[in-house]
Design a protein around this motif. Structure first.
Motif, PDB file in Angstrom:
ATOM      1  N   THR A   1       3.533   4.152  -0.792  1.00  0.00           N
ATOM      2  CA  THR A   1       4.766   4.533  -1.480  1.00  0.00           C
ATOM      3  C   THR A   1       5.223   3.479  -2.469  1.00  0.00           C
ATOM      4  OG1 THR A   1       6.086   3.585   0.305  1.00  0.00           O
ATOM      5  CG2 THR A   1       5.531   5.927   0.471  1.00  0.00           C
ATOM      6  N   HIS A   2       4.590   2.327  -2.416  1.00  0.00           N
ATOM      7  CA  HIS A   2       5.034   1.201  -3.232  1.00  0.00           C
ATOM      8  C   HIS A   2       3.940   0.825  -4.228  1.00  0.00           C
ATOM      9  CE1 HIS A   2       7.138  -2.561  -4.167  1.00  0.00           C
ATOM     10  NE2 HIS A   2       5.963  -3.178  -4.053  1.00  0.00           N
ATOM     11  N   PRO A   3       4.086   1.183  -5.527  1.00  0.00           N
ATOM     12  CA  PRO A   3       3.090   0.748  -6.521  1.00  0.00           C
ATOM     13  C   PRO A   3       2.999  -0.778  -6.521  1.00  0.00           C
ATOM     14  CG  PRO A   3       4.559   2.389  -7.466  1.00  0.00           C
ATOM     15  CD  PRO A   3       5.153   1.986  -6.151  1.00  0.00           C
ATOM     16  N   GLY A   4       1.784  -1.276  -6.577  1.00  0.00           N
ATOM     17  CA  GLY A   4       1.583  -2.716  -6.474  1.00  0.00           C
ATOM     18  C   GLY A   4       1.143  -3.114  -5.079  1.00  0.00           C
ATOM     19  N   THR A   5       0.790  -2.108  -4.260  1.00  0.00           N
ATOM     20  CA  THR A   5       0.252  -2.389  -2.933  1.00  0.00           C
ATOM     21  C   THR A   5      -1.245  -2.654  -3.031  1.00  0.00           C
ATOM     22  OG1 THR A   5       1.900  -1.023  -1.800  1.00  0.00           O
ATOM     23  CG2 THR A   5      -0.155  -1.442  -0.621  1.00  0.00           C
ATOM     24  N   VAL A   6      -1.692  -3.696  -2.370  1.00  0.00           N
ATOM     25  CA  VAL A   6      -3.121  -3.989  -2.298  1.00  0.00           C
ATOM     26  C   VAL A   6      -3.528  -3.859  -0.831  1.00  0.00           C
ATOM     27  CG1 VAL A   6      -4.934  -5.707  -2.660  1.00  0.00           C
ATOM     28  CG2 VAL A   6      -3.027  -5.532  -4.282  1.00  0.00           C
ATOM     29  N   SER A   7      -4.479  -2.984  -0.561  1.00  0.00           N
ATOM     30  CA  SER A   7      -4.896  -2.714   0.822  1.00  0.00           C
ATOM     31  C   SER A   7      -6.314  -3.206   1.049  1.00  0.00           C
ATOM     32  CB  SER A   7      -4.823  -1.215   1.125  1.00  0.00           C
ATOM     33  OG  SER A   7      -3.495  -0.754   1.020  1.00  0.00           O
ATOM     34  N   LEU A   8      -6.500  -3.909   2.167  1.00  0.00           N
ATOM     35  CA  LEU A   8      -7.826  -4.340   2.570  1.00  0.00           C
ATOM     36  C   LEU A   8      -8.287  -3.457   3.719  1.00  0.00           C
ATOM     37  CD1 LEU A   8      -9.304  -7.841   2.836  1.00  0.00           C
ATOM     38  CD2 LEU A   8      -9.430  -6.376   4.859  1.00  0.00           C
TER      39      LEU A   8
END
Length: 529
Positions: free
Chosen positions: A223-230
């Motif tokens: 929901t949050h642009p700028g999220t980086v997921s590993l």
């Protein structure tokens, strides 16, 4: 007639122009020959360019991407890297790649070593587009495949663009560890996206992708642009600050930490990841993996690890495998496994979980916590005191008898701290033996030496090998580092002058001019910078 006269008048100018043209052609031809000769003179050793002060700039201009190894011929780590480096050069050549490898003898080319801050060997730096002011440090694995993989990642796009769910599924299925950046835009001109690409280019062992696809935001509940997921077995999210934007250093560290296994086994393949993780605290479990009773301890060790992720790196060392080569850093022998040691690789301080300590998960957790809280005292390595330690002209000191001998109030003690593998320590050995022979009958002066790789002394800094310290007689427990010329005459003058270099010797070779081997801490020895 008038036309003939006019033509005759122009003749000198035509001859002059013709002469200039001939001269220009000759000059261009000569320049082309010189350029060809320079190209032909580009020396190679097993496909690796050999660089020095005179051809370094030319090589940077000629090759868009150039990986340069600064090495020392005597370094065992450089010798171990050499065949892998040559193999990497051969692999690139077979592929017809424009990427090239080069090497510089850092001992011979001291100006180049100083320019690029090379203090230990080997050091690998990547030069791009002829720029010699900001080379990138090599951060990949130091085998042929790792070198090639890292270079290719630097040469190509560091992250792929995911545009739909099927692409995302294929990307995640194909990679054990994958990082996906969810941004509102995907153009590299966006500052956060640009930083994301920069971080990706420095992590060749992790696959990177980014997306601005709303379908993927919804699929992964972002929901949050700028999220980086590993993505690994589980998923960890890194959120970008809406006001400050993406912090590249914080993201890089997050990825480094989260991409590591909870327990990393020490191997040549893993060493760059272990020592490149920027986690200074390491807890090592030494076991013999061929013994089932010891292998069972790994489960408890792994159970204690999650609470310290990012603070302490848990490392397995197989004493029957590659882990055997780090035993001596802790004063351990293979038969002493199982054993646990804690080390801060920046300070080189080591901590011991006593032989009577339980190796259960709660006990390991408690030990780790107490070290982190400063409740455990560091331990110092020492060899056993030899029976004949004082029989030769040069006395043999170890950690256990150092204070008693060096701070003897009745004697001034001159000690050489050496490394058995160091060529400069070996070269100085005959002179030190002569010094011992010269002063063997003096009651007030004692010449000694200590293997500083197997013995440690609290509060005594050893920055290189050999290092010389003078401990004057008296109650003050002073110590003076000797930094003058390393010959018998200079040593004798220093001792006869009460531990001071006579004024007339000030012009002799200074400490900075003396050859020395850099200190091998655990991280520098196994992951040289």
């Amino acid at each position: 007639l008038s036309l003939l006269q006019a033509a005759m008048g122009c003749l000198p100018r035509l001859l002059l122009a013709l002469g200039l043209a001939v001269a220009l052609v000759q000059r261009l031809g000569a320049q082309e020959s010189r350029n060809q000769a320079e190209e032909e003179e580009e020396e190679e050793d097993q496909g690796v360019l050999v660089l020095n002060q005179s051809n370094f700039a030319q090589a940077l201009q000629k090759h868009k991407l150039l990986l340069v190894e600064f090495y020392a011929p005597w370094s065992s780590h450089c010798q171990a890297l050499a065949p892998e480096y040559a193999k990497a050069a051969a692999l690139l050549k077979e592929e017809g790649s424009a990427l090239r490898l080069a090497k510089v003898d850092g001992e011979q080319e001291k100006e180049l070593s100083a320019e690029f801050g090379v203090s230990g060997f080997p050091v690998l730096k990547l030069f791009r587009d002829g720029n010699r002011t900001h080379p990138a440090d090599f951060t990949g694995q130091r085998d042929a495949e790792g070198i090639v993989k890292w270079l290719k990642q630097k040469a190509g796009p560091s992250a792929v663009l995911l545009e739909n769910a099927s692409q995302a599924a294929a990307f995640l299925d194909a990679n054990v560890v994958a990082v996906v950046g969810f941004f509102s835009v995907s153009a590299p001109l966006d500052e956060d996206v640009r930083l994301f690409y920069d971080v990706a280019s420095d992590a060749p062992d992790v696959a990177f992708a980014l997306t601005n696809c709303s379908e993927l935001f919804e699929k992964f509940n972002v929901t949050h642009p700028g999220t980086v997921s590993l993505f690994r077995k589980s998923r960890e999210d890194f959120l970008v600050d809406e006001e400050l934007g993406l912090d590249g250093a914080e993201l890089a560290q997050f990825i480094l930490v989260q991409s590591l296994e909870l327990v990393m086994e020490y191997t040549s393949q893993n060493s760059s990841r272990i020592f490149g993780a920027k986690i200074p605290n390491h807890l090592l479990l030494f076991i013999n993996k061929t013994q089932d009773s010891q292998l069972e301890l790994l489960s408890s060790f792994r159970d204690a690890a999650p609470a310290f992720r990012g603070q302490v790196l848990f490392v397995l060392a197989d004493v029957n495998g590659e882990g055997a080569q780090i035993l001596h850093f802790f004063g351990l022998k293979s038969h002493e496994a199982p054993a646990i040691r804690f080390i801060n690789i920046e300070s080189n301080r080591k901590y011991l979980l006593g032989a009577d300590g339980s190796l259960t998960a709660p006990a390991i957790h408690a030990f780790c916590q107490e070290v982190m809280e400063g409740k455990v005292q560091p331990y110092l390595m020492s060899e056993e005191i030899a029976e004949d330690w004082d029989k030769a002209p040069v006395k043999t000191l170890v950690g256990r008898n150092f204070d008693q001998v060096a701070f003897d109030e009745s004697k001034s003690v001159f000690v050489k701290f050496y490394a058995p593998w160091c060529p400069h320590s070996k070269a100085m050995a005959p002179t030190w033996a002569e010094l011992g022979e010269k002063y063997k009958d003096r009651e007030d002066i004692l010449i000694a030496e200590m293997d500083a790789t197997a013995n440690e002394v609290a509060g005594l800094p050893i920055r290189a090998y050999p290092t010389l310290y003078y401990f004057p007689a008296g109650q003050d427990k002073k110590m003076i580092e000797y930094r003058s010329a390393r010959d018998l005459e200079s040593f004798s003058a220093f001792l006869e002058n009460g531990g001071e270099v006579p004024p007339q010797d000030d012009t002799k070779v200074s400490f900075s001019g003396n050859p020395s081997c850099p200190l091998r801490t655990l991280s520098l020895s196994l992951f040289p910078r």
